[in-house]
Write an enzyme that holds these catalytic residues in place. Structure first.
Site, short mmCIF file in Angstrom:
data_model
loop_
_atom_site.label_atom_id
_atom_site.label_comp_id
_atom_site.label_asym_id
_atom_site.label_seq_id
_atom_site.Cartn_x
_atom_site.Cartn_y
_atom_site.Cartn_z
N HIS A 39 91.93 -53.63 72.33
CA HIS A 39 91.08 -53.77 73.51
C HIS A 39 90.83 -55.23 73.87
O HIS A 39 90.59 -55.55 75.02
CB HIS A 39 89.77 -52.99 73.36
CG HIS A 39 88.79 -53.65 72.46
ND1 HIS A 39 88.75 -53.40 71.11
CD2 HIS A 39 87.86 -54.58 72.70
CE1 HIS A 39 87.82 -54.15 70.58
NE2 HIS A 39 87.25 -54.88 71.53
N GLU A 99 107.60 -39.39 77.30
CA GLU A 99 107.14 -40.33 76.28
C GLU A 99 107.28 -39.77 74.86
O GLU A 99 106.81 -40.36 73.91
CB GLU A 99 105.72 -40.82 76.56
CG GLU A 99 104.73 -39.75 76.92
CD GLU A 99 103.36 -40.30 77.34
OE1 GLU A 99 103.11 -41.51 77.22
OE2 GLU A 99 102.54 -39.48 77.76
N ASP A 151 104.46 -45.07 74.39
CA ASP A 151 104.56 -43.98 73.43
C ASP A 151 106.01 -43.66 73.09
O ASP A 151 106.32 -43.35 71.94
CB ASP A 151 103.85 -42.72 73.96
CG ASP A 151 102.36 -42.78 73.70
OD1 ASP A 151 101.99 -43.15 72.57
OD2 ASP A 151 101.58 -42.49 74.62
N CYS A 208 106.20 -46.53 83.57
CA CYS A 208 104.80 -46.95 83.63
C CYS A 208 104.26 -47.51 82.32
O CYS A 208 103.10 -47.86 82.22
CB CYS A 208 103.91 -45.80 84.12
SG CYS A 208 103.83 -44.44 82.98
#
Ligand code: PEP
Ligand code: MG
Length: 588
Positions: free
Chosen positions: A188, A430, A454, A501
């Site tokens: 984060h 993914e 992923d 994406c």
């Protein structure tokens, strides 16, 4: 020089601020019987103060940090936890001990409990609890909790780990850069830093041992390096690099209005990945043509209760309206794995990345999916809206999800609520199985969106957020290139559009390669990356991209592919990829 993982681009030069997260020492004191109730009141007072501090932090965080607000709410909920408070009060009474000590006893008990459960999610909760309890202890002993909001001059934050509540308090005016000892590419800290445009490097080992507050430090968020007390030569090199980078970024913004197409006329729609409505408003600033991925999880993470169909509708409608006439791809809930939410997914899993996440969770809890689908359908009346299913691993999942979509449509028809009947539906590719079955999947959907974050994790069996295996997380792995080419070939046969994406879609180093691997209709990325990717696109031909990709596909190792792509891109774009990053100073 200390090397780590670059998570937010740019160069920062400034004074180090060593954020101390060391724990305070707690001593056991005996409390006489007649003082026990006072001691309990003292505990309650300190807890109330902690709650106030949380509220204060939340208020100061403002709208930029709405997705982190939930973390503070979680902390507040921990403070309200009856077991935590009652256990502590009981210890005060039973042992006749001071509140600080009783709190550490409770904490120890909970920590032991968590330690005996082998679950990453609960381990995370343990850290939260630790942080919250130590906040209360510091209030009890009158130790002022050092926080980033105390900083009143420009500094570079150096610390072991930044908690979300730390990042939330950062004042953009004073924080010039960040460096943490732990963390991986998608931590984060990186997401937060890049949203604010602050250079950041993570995964720097024992960096804090080498720095004192007040030292001059350089954060090179381009190369992922930190330099402590640079000599004159180093300082002047990085000052130049910083200046050039800022000028380079400014120049990129000049061309945001130009078409995103190759020299031979191949158009690619450049879109934005967003996590909240606030980000939607700034997409046009970077020349984005719509939202290619709206991660709706944060709507759930950011509220104490589950959002209702109406809450979702209001949010989706606003975003669709803001973006109109550009499209908005709304992804149904992708809770699980790295985005846990105990309100929904409260059964601990040994292996959450392979557990009940994405579409699996939605199908296991269809009311969640129905609320989402109906909200998206209702919003579809206000602009171009598309639905995207995450973490698909079989055709059956799409068939089942589409049945719910039909049911949602029927319910809206019955209620005479209008929506766009032929709303496009897509599936994220993914997982390895989805990649292998893309042709079958494409029969069931209107488009696919490749989630490389992923896909790389699952194809290579490398955890995407674990810094210990970060060196194995290789987007330019031959297996990844092969998988991508295969997906493109299937999509081409089916004549259906492909979007990318994942992070790779926004990496300018990969732009030419992706273009050459197959027909890319859309690239969706963190909005700041759009201008740079557009610049690359506008200076190449589809023909050279094909040639480059065909050659890369023949190479046997990640190292060989990395070397080849780096060499080719640096040759074509010396000012964009130069290791010494002199940027626009170099002649083209
Ligand atoms: C991805 O996996 O590439 C993706 C875009 O989804 P997320 O990062 O939200 O898992
Ligand atoms: Mg994903």
């Amino acid at each position: 020089m200390h090397s780590g993982i670059a998570v937010s681009s740019g160069v920062a030069i400034g004074k180090a601020y060593l954020l101390d997260r060391s724990k305070v020492c707690v001593i056991k004191r005996s409390i006489p019987d007649h003082e026990i109730e006072n001691e309990i009141n003292r505990l309650r007072g300190a807890i109330e103060k902690s709650k106030e501090q949380m509220r204060d932090i939340k208020q100061r965080a403002g709208s930029i940090a709405d997705k982190y607000a939930i973390i503070l709410d979680t902390y507040t909920l921990l403070l309200e936890d009856e077991i935590l408070v009652n256990e502590t009060i009981e210890t005060i009474r039973r042992e006749g001990s001071n509140a600080e000590w009783a709190l550490t006893v409770t904490l120890e008990k909970f920590t032991n409990l968590f330690n005996n459960i082998n679950d990453d999610y609960l381990k995370g909760k343990k850290d939260d609890l630790n942080l919250v309890v130590h906040g209360v202890i510091k209030n009890l002993i009158g130790h002022h909790q050092e926080s980033l909001s105390d900083i009143d001059e420009p500094v570079i934050i150096i610390t072991h780990e930044l908690s979300p509540s730390d990042t939330i308090m950062m004042s953009k005016n004073y924080i010039q850069g960040m460096a943490t000892e732990v963390g991986g590419k998608t931590s984060h800290v990186g997401i937060f830093a890049s949203a604010l445009g602050i250079p950041a490097v993570v995964g720097l080992g024992n960096l804090t041992e080498f720095i004192n507050s007040g030292d001059t430090v350089i954060i090179d968020g381009i190369q992922g390096e930190v330099i402590v007390n640079p000599d004159k030569k180093q300082l002047s090199h990085y000052q130049k690099k910083q200046k050039n980078y800022l000028r380079y970024e400014k120049n990129l913004l000049k061309d945001i209005g130009l078409e995103a197409e190759t020299l031979d006329g191949e158009k690619v729609q450049l879109m934005a990945n967003i996590e909240s409505i606030h980000e939607a408003k700034s997409i046009s600033k970077f020349g984005g043509e719509g939202i290619g991925l709206y991660r709706t999880e944060y709507l759930y993470l950011a509220s104490n209760s589950l959002p209702t169909e109406d809450d979702l509708y209001v949010n989706f409608k606003k975003i669709v309206q803001v973006m109109d006439p550009y499209p908005v791809v709304i992804r149904t809930l992708d809770i699980g794995a790295d985005k846990q939410l105990s309100k929904i997914n409260n059964v601990p899993e040994d292996n959450p990345a392979l557990g009940l996440r994405g579409i699996r969770l939605s199908l296991a809890q269809p009311n969640l999916l129905m609320d989402q689908l109906k909200a998206i359908l209702r919003a579809s009346l206000y602009g171009k809206t598309k639905i995207l299913y995450p973490m698909v691993s079989s055709s059956e999942e799409i068939i089942e999800a589409n049945e719910y979509l039909e049911k949602a449509k029927e319910e809206l028809r019955q209620a005479q609520i209008p929506f766009q009947e032929d709303i496009p539906v897509g599936a994220m590719i993914e997982t390895p199985s989805a990649a292998l079955l893309a042709d079958h999947i494409l029969k069931l959907v209107d488009f696919i969106s490749i989630g490389t974050n992923d896909l790389i994790q699952y194809v290579l069996a490398v955890d995407r957020v674990n810094e210990s295996v970060a060196h194995l997380y290789q987007p330019f792995h031959p297996a990844i290139l092969k998988v991508l080419r295969g997906i493109f070939e299937m999509a081409d046969k089916m004549r259906k559009p492909v979007c990318i994406c994942g992070e790779l879609g926004g990496d300018p180093m990969a732009t030419l390669l992706l273009l050459g691997l197959g027909k890319v209709h859309e690239l969706s990325m963190e909005p700041h990356s759009i201008p740079k990717v557009k610049k690359i696109l506008r200076k190449v031909t589809l023909k050279e991209a094909r040639k480059l990709a065909d050659h890369a596909l023949k190479l046997p190792t990640s190292e060989a592919i990395n070397r080849f792509i780096n060499k080719e891109m640096r040759k074509r774009f010396p000012s964009d990829f130069d290791r010494d990053m002199v940027f626009s100073e170099k002649k083209k």
